[in-house]
Design a protein around this motif. Sequence first.
Motif, PDB file in Angstrom:
ATOM      1  N   PRO A   5       0.792  -1.227   0.000  1.00  0.00           N
ATOM      2  CA  PRO A   5       0.000   0.000   0.000  1.00  0.00           C
ATOM      3  C   PRO A   5       0.826   1.281   0.000  1.00  0.00           C
ATOM      4  CG  PRO A   5      -0.075  -1.024   2.153  1.00  0.00           C
ATOM      5  CD  PRO A   5       0.648  -1.973   1.242  1.00  0.00           C
ATOM      6  N   GLU A   6       2.066   1.220   0.416  1.00  0.00           N
ATOM      7  CA  GLU A   6       2.862   2.441   0.496  1.00  0.00           C
ATOM      8  C   GLU A   6       3.731   2.669  -0.730  1.00  0.00           C
ATOM      9  OE1 GLU A   6       2.147   4.719   2.730  1.00  0.00           O
ATOM     10  OE2 GLU A   6       0.650   3.251   3.348  1.00  0.00           O
ATOM     11  N   ILE A   7       3.546   1.871  -1.781  1.00  0.00           N
ATOM     12  CA  ILE A   7       4.311   2.080  -3.006  1.00  0.00           C
ATOM     13  C   ILE A   7       3.790   3.335  -3.701  1.00  0.00           C
ATOM     14  CG2 ILE A   7       2.878   0.669  -4.523  1.00  0.00           C
ATOM     15  CD1 ILE A   7       5.601  -0.369  -5.684  1.00  0.00           C
ATOM     16  N   ARG A   8       4.693   4.138  -4.207  1.00  0.00           N
ATOM     17  CA  ARG A   8       4.313   5.401  -4.846  1.00  0.00           C
ATOM     18  C   ARG A   8       3.658   5.138  -6.197  1.00  0.00           C
ATOM     19  NH1 ARG A   8       5.664  10.020  -2.301  1.00  0.00           N
ATOM     20  NH2 ARG A   8       5.674  11.176  -4.229  1.00  0.00           N
ATOM     21  N   ILE A   9       2.742   6.037  -6.550  1.00  0.00           N
ATOM     22  CA  ILE A   9       2.018   5.912  -7.815  1.00  0.00           C
ATOM     23  C   ILE A   9       2.337   7.112  -8.691  1.00  0.00           C
ATOM     24  CG2 ILE A   9       0.134   4.545  -6.869  1.00  0.00           C
ATOM     25  CD1 ILE A   9      -1.472   7.245  -6.842  1.00  0.00           C
ATOM     26  N   GLY A  10       1.961   7.001  -9.964  1.00  0.00           N
ATOM     27  CA  GLY A  10       2.178   8.086 -10.912  1.00  0.00           C
ATOM     28  C   GLY A  10       0.874   8.565 -11.513  1.00  0.00           C
ATOM     29  N   THR A  11       1.010   9.411 -12.505  1.00  0.00           N
ATOM     30  CA  THR A  11      -0.154   9.994 -13.166  1.00  0.00           C
ATOM     31  C   THR A  11      -1.041   8.933 -13.810  1.00  0.00           C
ATOM     32  OG1 THR A  11       1.119  11.998 -13.591  1.00  0.00           O
ATOM     33  CG2 THR A  11      -0.863  11.691 -14.900  1.00  0.00           C
ATOM     34  N   ALA A  12      -0.436   7.925 -14.400  1.00  0.00           N
ATOM     35  CA  ALA A  12      -1.233   6.881 -15.071  1.00  0.00           C
ATOM     36  C   ALA A  12      -2.158   6.175 -14.084  1.00  0.00           C
ATOM     37  CB  ALA A  12      -0.306   5.868 -15.743  1.00  0.00           C
ATOM     38  N   GLU A  13      -1.653   5.858 -12.893  1.00  0.00           N
ATOM     39  CA  GLU A  13      -2.501   5.192 -11.890  1.00  0.00           C
ATOM     40  C   GLU A  13      -3.617   6.108 -11.422  1.00  0.00           C
ATOM     41  OE1 GLU A  13       1.497   3.126 -11.533  1.00  0.00           O
ATOM     42  OE2 GLU A  13       0.849   5.199 -11.721  1.00  0.00           O
ATOM     43  N   ARG A  14      -3.320   7.404 -11.254  1.00  0.00           N
ATOM     44  CA  ARG A  14      -4.369   8.336 -10.837  1.00  0.00           C
ATOM     45  C   ARG A  14      -5.436   8.470 -11.920  1.00  0.00           C
ATOM     46  NH1 ARG A  14      -0.024  10.475  -8.005  1.00  0.00           N
ATOM     47  NH2 ARG A  14       0.797  11.672  -9.749  1.00  0.00           N
ATOM     48  N   GLU A  15      -5.028   8.531 -13.191  1.00  0.00           N
ATOM     49  CA  GLU A  15      -6.006   8.628 -14.278  1.00  0.00           C
ATOM     50  C   GLU A  15      -6.875   7.373 -14.349  1.00  0.00           C
ATOM     51  OE1 GLU A  15      -3.936   9.509 -17.901  1.00  0.00           O
ATOM     52  OE2 GLU A  15      -3.530  11.574 -17.294  1.00  0.00           O
ATOM     53  N   GLN A  16      -6.255   6.213 -14.164  1.00  0.00           N
ATOM     54  CA  GLN A  16      -7.008   4.955 -14.173  1.00  0.00           C
ATOM     55  C   GLN A  16      -8.014   4.937 -13.018  1.00  0.00           C
ATOM     56  OE1 GLN A  16      -4.567   1.477 -13.536  1.00  0.00           O
ATOM     57  NE2 GLN A  16      -5.901   0.230 -14.822  1.00  0.00           N
ATOM     58  N   ALA A  17      -7.598   5.393 -11.850  1.00  0.00           N
ATOM     59  CA  ALA A  17      -8.496   5.436 -10.698  1.00  0.00           C
ATOM     60  C   ALA A  17      -9.639   6.414 -10.941  1.00  0.00           C
ATOM     61  CB  ALA A  17      -7.722   5.821  -9.440  1.00  0.00           C
ATOM     62  N   LEU A  18      -9.347   7.558 -11.567  1.00  0.00           N
ATOM     63  CA  LEU A  18     -10.397   8.527 -11.847  1.00  0.00           C
ATOM     64  C   LEU A  18     -11.385   7.978 -12.867  1.00  0.00           C
ATOM     65  CD1 LEU A  18     -11.456  11.258 -11.094  1.00  0.00           C
ATOM     66  CD2 LEU A  18     -10.020  12.266 -12.848  1.00  0.00           C
ATOM     67  N   ASN A  19     -10.901   7.221 -13.850  1.00  0.00           N
ATOM     68  CA  ASN A  19     -11.803   6.573 -14.810  1.00  0.00           C
ATOM     69  C   ASN A  19     -12.721   5.577 -14.112  1.00  0.00           C
ATOM     70  OD1 ASN A  19     -10.887   7.955 -17.060  1.00  0.00           O
ATOM     71  ND2 ASN A  19      -9.351   6.428 -17.560  1.00  0.00           N
ATOM     72  N   LEU A  20     -12.169   4.801 -13.192  1.00  0.00           N
ATOM     73  CA  LEU A  20     -12.973   3.838 -12.443  1.00  0.00           C
ATOM     74  C   LEU A  20     -14.001   4.554 -11.565  1.00  0.00           C
ATOM     75  CD1 LEU A  20     -13.547   0.913 -11.611  1.00  0.00           C
ATOM     76  CD2 LEU A  20     -11.719   1.131  -9.911  1.00  0.00           C
ATOM     77  N   LEU A  21     -13.573   5.631 -10.915  1.00  0.00           N
ATOM     78  CA  LEU A  21     -14.494   6.405 -10.076  1.00  0.00           C
ATOM     79  C   LEU A  21     -15.616   6.998 -10.921  1.00  0.00           C
ATOM     80  CD1 LEU A  21     -14.861   7.382  -7.123  1.00  0.00           C
ATOM     81  CD2 LEU A  21     -13.798   9.519  -7.862  1.00  0.00           C
ATOM     82  N   ALA A  43      -6.671  12.885  -6.915  1.00  0.00           N
ATOM     83  CA  ALA A  43      -5.719  13.852  -7.459  1.00  0.00           C
ATOM     84  C   ALA A  43      -4.543  14.082  -6.523  1.00  0.00           C
ATOM     85  CB  ALA A  43      -6.421  15.170  -7.763  1.00  0.00           C
ATOM     86  N   SER A  44      -4.779  14.006  -5.221  1.00  0.00           N
ATOM     87  CA  SER A  44      -3.699  14.264  -4.266  1.00  0.00           C
ATOM     88  C   SER A  44      -3.010  12.990  -3.775  1.00  0.00           C
ATOM     89  CB  SER A  44      -4.242  15.049  -3.069  1.00  0.00           C
ATOM     90  OG  SER A  44      -5.194  14.267  -2.367  1.00  0.00           O
ATOM     91  N   ALA A  45      -3.469  11.834  -4.222  1.00  0.00           N
ATOM     92  CA  ALA A  45      -2.884  10.563  -3.769  1.00  0.00           C
ATOM     93  C   ALA A  45      -1.441  10.426  -4.256  1.00  0.00           C
ATOM     94  CB  ALA A  45      -3.720   9.393  -4.267  1.00  0.00           C
ATOM     95  N   THR A  46      -0.598   9.913  -3.380  1.00  0.00           N
ATOM     96  CA  THR A  46       0.796   9.654  -3.748  1.00  0.00           C
ATOM     97  C   THR A  46       1.156   8.180  -3.604  1.00  0.00           C
ATOM     98  OG1 THR A  46       1.522  10.215  -1.517  1.00  0.00           O
ATOM     99  CG2 THR A  46       1.604  11.968  -3.170  1.00  0.00           C
ATOM    100  N   THR A  47       0.309   7.404  -2.898  1.00  0.00           N
ATOM    101  CA  THR A  47       0.595   5.979  -2.713  1.00  0.00           C
ATOM    102  C   THR A  47      -0.614   5.142  -3.128  1.00  0.00           C
ATOM    103  OG1 THR A  47      -0.232   5.885  -0.437  1.00  0.00           O
ATOM    104  CG2 THR A  47       2.101   6.460  -0.733  1.00  0.00           C
ATOM    105  N   ARG A  48      -0.369   3.874  -3.397  1.00  0.00           N
ATOM    106  CA  ARG A  48      -1.424   2.941  -3.784  1.00  0.00           C
ATOM    107  C   ARG A  48      -2.457   2.808  -2.663  1.00  0.00           C
ATOM    108  NH1 ARG A  48      -1.654   0.225  -7.952  1.00  0.00           N
ATOM    109  NH2 ARG A  48       0.564   0.266  -8.374  1.00  0.00           N
ATOM    110  N   GLY A  49      -2.009   2.825  -1.422  1.00  0.00           N
ATOM    111  CA  GLY A  49      -2.933   2.719  -0.294  1.00  0.00           C
ATOM    112  C   GLY A  49      -3.929   3.870  -0.248  1.00  0.00           C
TER     113      GLY A  49
END
Length: 125
Positions: A5-21, A43-49
């Motif tokens: 859960p504490e692994i850092r994420i990037g823009t692609a993961e945030r965009e994928q999460a926003l699409n799912l939301l 938008a402000s998330a930095t980790t997978r958790g």
Amino acid sequence: MADLPEIRIGTAEREQALNLLTRHFEDGRLTVSEFDERSGMIASATTRGQLDRVFTDLPSSPAPGGAATGHDDGRTWRNTVMAVVPLVALALFFLVPIDNSWLFFLLIPATGALLFGGRKGHGGC
């Protein structure tokens, strides 16, 4: 990767999460205010958790259709954000006590320009 859960994420993961939301929002599982709040969290998330916490009370996969067909080309979440921005501008206009609060309405065209202005191949000429 859900076990890190504490692994850092990037823009692609945030965009994928926003699409799912957005798909959950389209399916009626979220109100506009819930979608707005959770979009900010994504938008402000930095980790997978932090991303995982946004979806804890939602099913793991939304119903087929809408953005799930793979034909949305990113337009669905942009359209949803564009629909929410006037409500946010109106809320800010009434809730934030500053002079010239009418300037919050400039968020509407600014958001449209940011979301759709620089996109190539979006129909038209």
